[in-house]
Motif scaffolding. Structure first.
Motif, short mmCIF file in Angstrom:
data_model
loop_
_atom_site.label_atom_id
_atom_site.label_comp_id
_atom_site.label_asym_id
_atom_site.label_seq_id
_atom_site.Cartn_x
_atom_site.Cartn_y
_atom_site.Cartn_z
N ASP A 127 1.50 5.50 -5.87
CA ASP A 127 2.55 5.85 -4.92
C ASP A 127 3.39 7.03 -5.42
O ASP A 127 4.01 7.75 -4.62
CB ASP A 127 3.47 4.65 -4.68
CG ASP A 127 2.80 3.59 -3.82
OD1 ASP A 127 1.78 3.90 -3.17
OD2 ASP A 127 3.28 2.44 -3.82
N GLY A 128 3.41 7.24 -6.73
CA GLY A 128 4.20 8.33 -7.28
C GLY A 128 3.76 9.70 -6.80
O GLY A 128 4.54 10.66 -6.87
N LYS A 130 3.47 10.72 -3.93
CA LYS A 130 4.24 11.12 -2.75
C LYS A 130 5.59 11.73 -3.12
O LYS A 130 6.22 12.40 -2.30
CB LYS A 130 4.48 9.90 -1.85
CG LYS A 130 3.23 9.26 -1.30
CD LYS A 130 3.56 8.11 -0.37
CE LYS A 130 4.24 6.98 -1.11
NZ LYS A 130 4.46 5.78 -0.23
N TYR A 131 6.04 11.46 -4.35
CA TYR A 131 7.42 11.77 -4.69
C TYR A 131 7.59 12.88 -5.72
O TYR A 131 8.72 13.28 -5.99
CB TYR A 131 8.10 10.51 -5.23
CG TYR A 131 7.98 9.31 -4.33
CD1 TYR A 131 8.36 9.39 -2.99
CD2 TYR A 131 7.49 8.09 -4.80
CE1 TYR A 131 8.26 8.29 -2.15
CE2 TYR A 131 7.38 6.99 -3.97
CZ TYR A 131 7.77 7.09 -2.66
OH TYR A 131 7.66 6.00 -1.84
N ASP A 132 6.51 13.36 -6.30
CA ASP A 132 6.65 14.32 -7.39
C ASP A 132 5.68 15.48 -7.17
O ASP A 132 4.76 15.40 -6.36
CB ASP A 132 6.35 13.63 -8.73
CG ASP A 132 6.86 14.43 -9.92
OD1 ASP A 132 7.58 15.42 -9.71
OD2 ASP A 132 6.54 14.05 -11.06
N ASN A 222 15.79 11.13 -8.38
CA ASN A 222 14.59 10.34 -8.13
C ASN A 222 14.48 9.94 -6.67
O ASN A 222 15.50 9.71 -6.01
CB ASN A 222 14.60 9.07 -8.99
CG ASN A 222 14.67 9.37 -10.48
OD1 ASN A 222 15.75 9.49 -11.04
ND2 ASN A 222 13.53 9.51 -11.11
N ALA A 223 13.24 9.87 -6.19
CA ALA A 223 13.01 9.40 -4.83
C ALA A 223 13.53 7.98 -4.69
O ALA A 223 13.25 7.12 -5.54
CB ALA A 223 11.52 9.46 -4.50
N ASP A 225 12.72 5.58 -2.85
CA ASP A 225 11.72 4.53 -2.68
C ASP A 225 10.84 4.33 -3.91
O ASP A 225 9.99 3.43 -3.92
CB ASP A 225 10.83 4.85 -1.47
CG ASP A 225 11.60 4.80 -0.16
OD1 ASP A 225 12.60 4.05 -0.10
OD2 ASP A 225 11.21 5.50 0.78
N TRP A 226 11.01 5.16 -4.92
CA TRP A 226 10.19 5.02 -6.14
C TRP A 226 10.91 4.03 -7.07
O TRP A 226 11.54 4.39 -8.05
CB TRP A 226 10.02 6.37 -6.81
CG TRP A 226 8.81 6.44 -7.71
CD1 TRP A 226 7.99 5.43 -8.07
CD2 TRP A 226 8.32 7.61 -8.36
NE1 TRP A 226 7.00 5.87 -8.92
CE2 TRP A 226 7.17 7.22 -9.11
CE3 TRP A 226 8.72 8.94 -8.40
CZ2 TRP A 226 6.44 8.11 -9.87
CZ3 TRP A 226 7.98 9.82 -9.15
CH2 TRP A 226 6.86 9.43 -9.88
N SER A 248 9.29 16.56 0.72
CA SER A 248 8.55 15.98 -0.39
C SER A 248 7.92 17.08 -1.23
O SER A 248 7.25 17.96 -0.69
CB SER A 248 7.46 15.04 0.13
OG SER A 248 6.57 14.67 -0.91
N ILE A 259 11.83 13.05 2.13
CA ILE A 259 12.11 11.86 1.34
C ILE A 259 13.59 11.85 0.98
O ILE A 259 14.25 12.90 0.95
CB ILE A 259 11.27 11.81 0.05
CG1 ILE A 259 11.54 13.04 -0.82
CG2 ILE A 259 9.78 11.69 0.36
CD1 ILE A 259 10.89 12.98 -2.18
N VAL A 261 16.30 11.48 -1.80
CA VAL A 261 16.41 11.65 -3.24
C VAL A 261 17.79 11.21 -3.69
O VAL A 261 18.81 11.67 -3.15
CB VAL A 261 16.17 13.12 -3.65
CG1 VAL A 261 16.36 13.30 -5.16
CG2 VAL A 261 14.78 13.57 -3.24
#
Length: 268
Positions: A127-128, A130-132, A222-223, A225-226, A248, A259, A261
């Motif tokens: 899932d990471g 999606k966020y980095d 950080n996102a 949702d992470w 994103s 997203i 943050v």
């Protein structure tokens, strides 16, 4: 592109934050002026410093004292300044390792590339992704990434003490003029769920930043949702100080995915 992600990309390609790059360029111009015979205080004022002492302190972080440097007459920025000691590294790399009960947190080495590749593949299939920012996963790209990481003091390899397995990365993204450190972290998903391990690693780096680097404040972005990234920050006592909606960083196909943050911070 947001200012935050621009700053991260700029550091990936230059090894410096935009603020640090501008500061060094300003110091280089000041050094040229001093070497040409200009008085130190007028030079300090021209380049944004209100006092001789403030200018001298900033100048020493890149060169030597202004008065001594005038006699050297070589206005050239050192190729690499050690982030932790503020001393120029001459010759080989100055390696450093920190320990906790279960971990060794050290500088990267070029032969870490396979471990970096395993971490990258794990991150890009989780899932990471999606966020980095997208991490490279091919052999050649990971070898280049290992060379880059081993050539800078901004990135730390988190390894298990019992067998040396590399399980994560902690990044010192930038330190601003107010002694605020922005950090980031990525862990293998097998250990992301072991919050006590990730918290142990981050706690040691926070301690190091406060006690040895004399950092006044630490922030991280950080996102929202992470969850695996945010939980250890909460356990460290970091407080959420804000949140924004933004594109994103992994969204490279042109779709308008956004997203949330969150910014967290802790003060010494």
């Amino acid at each position: 592109i947001s200012a935050y992600h621009f700053s991260r990309l700029f550091m990936v390609y230059t090894g410096l934050s935009p603020l640090e790059y501008v500061r060094r360029r300003r110091m280089l111009r000041a050094a040229v002026a001093i070497c040409s015979g200009e008085e130190i205080l007028p030079t300090a004022v021209r380049y944004g410093y209100s006092s001789h002492s403030a200018f001298s302190k900033a100048f020493k972080k890149v060169f030597d004292s202004p008065s001594l440097y005038r006699n050297v007459g070589n206005p050239q920025i050192p190729p690499c300044v050690n982030l932790y000691t503020q001393k120029t590294r001459i010759g080989g790399k100055m390696s450093k390792a920190l320990e906790t009960e279960r971990l060794i947190i050290r500088n990267f080495k070029s032969d870490d590339w396979k471990a970096i590749q395993a971490l990258a593949i794990n991150k890009e299939t989780s899932d990471g992704a999606k966020y980095d920012l997208t991490w490279p996963t091919s052999d050649d790209e990971c070898k280049k990434m290992a060379e880059f990481l081993s050539g800078t003091d901004f990135f730390w390899a988190v390894c298990l003490k019992e067998d040396g397995e590399l399980i994560g990365l902690i990044a010192f993204n930038r330190i601003d003029e107010n002694r605020t450190l922005d950090i980031g972290h990525v862990f293998h998903t097998d250990y992301m769920s072991q919050v006590d391990i990730t918290t142990e690693a981050l706690r040691r780096m926070v301690q190091y930043a406060f006690d040895e680097l004399e950092i006044d404040r630490i922030t991280t972005h950080n996102a929202a949702d992470w969850k695996g990234q945010i939980e250890p920050l909460r356990r460290l006592g970091m407080r959420k100080t804000g949140e924004v909606m933004g594109p994103s960083p992994a969204n490279t196909d042109g779709t308008p995915t956004e997203i949330k943050v969150c910014t967290f911070g802790i003060t010494r």
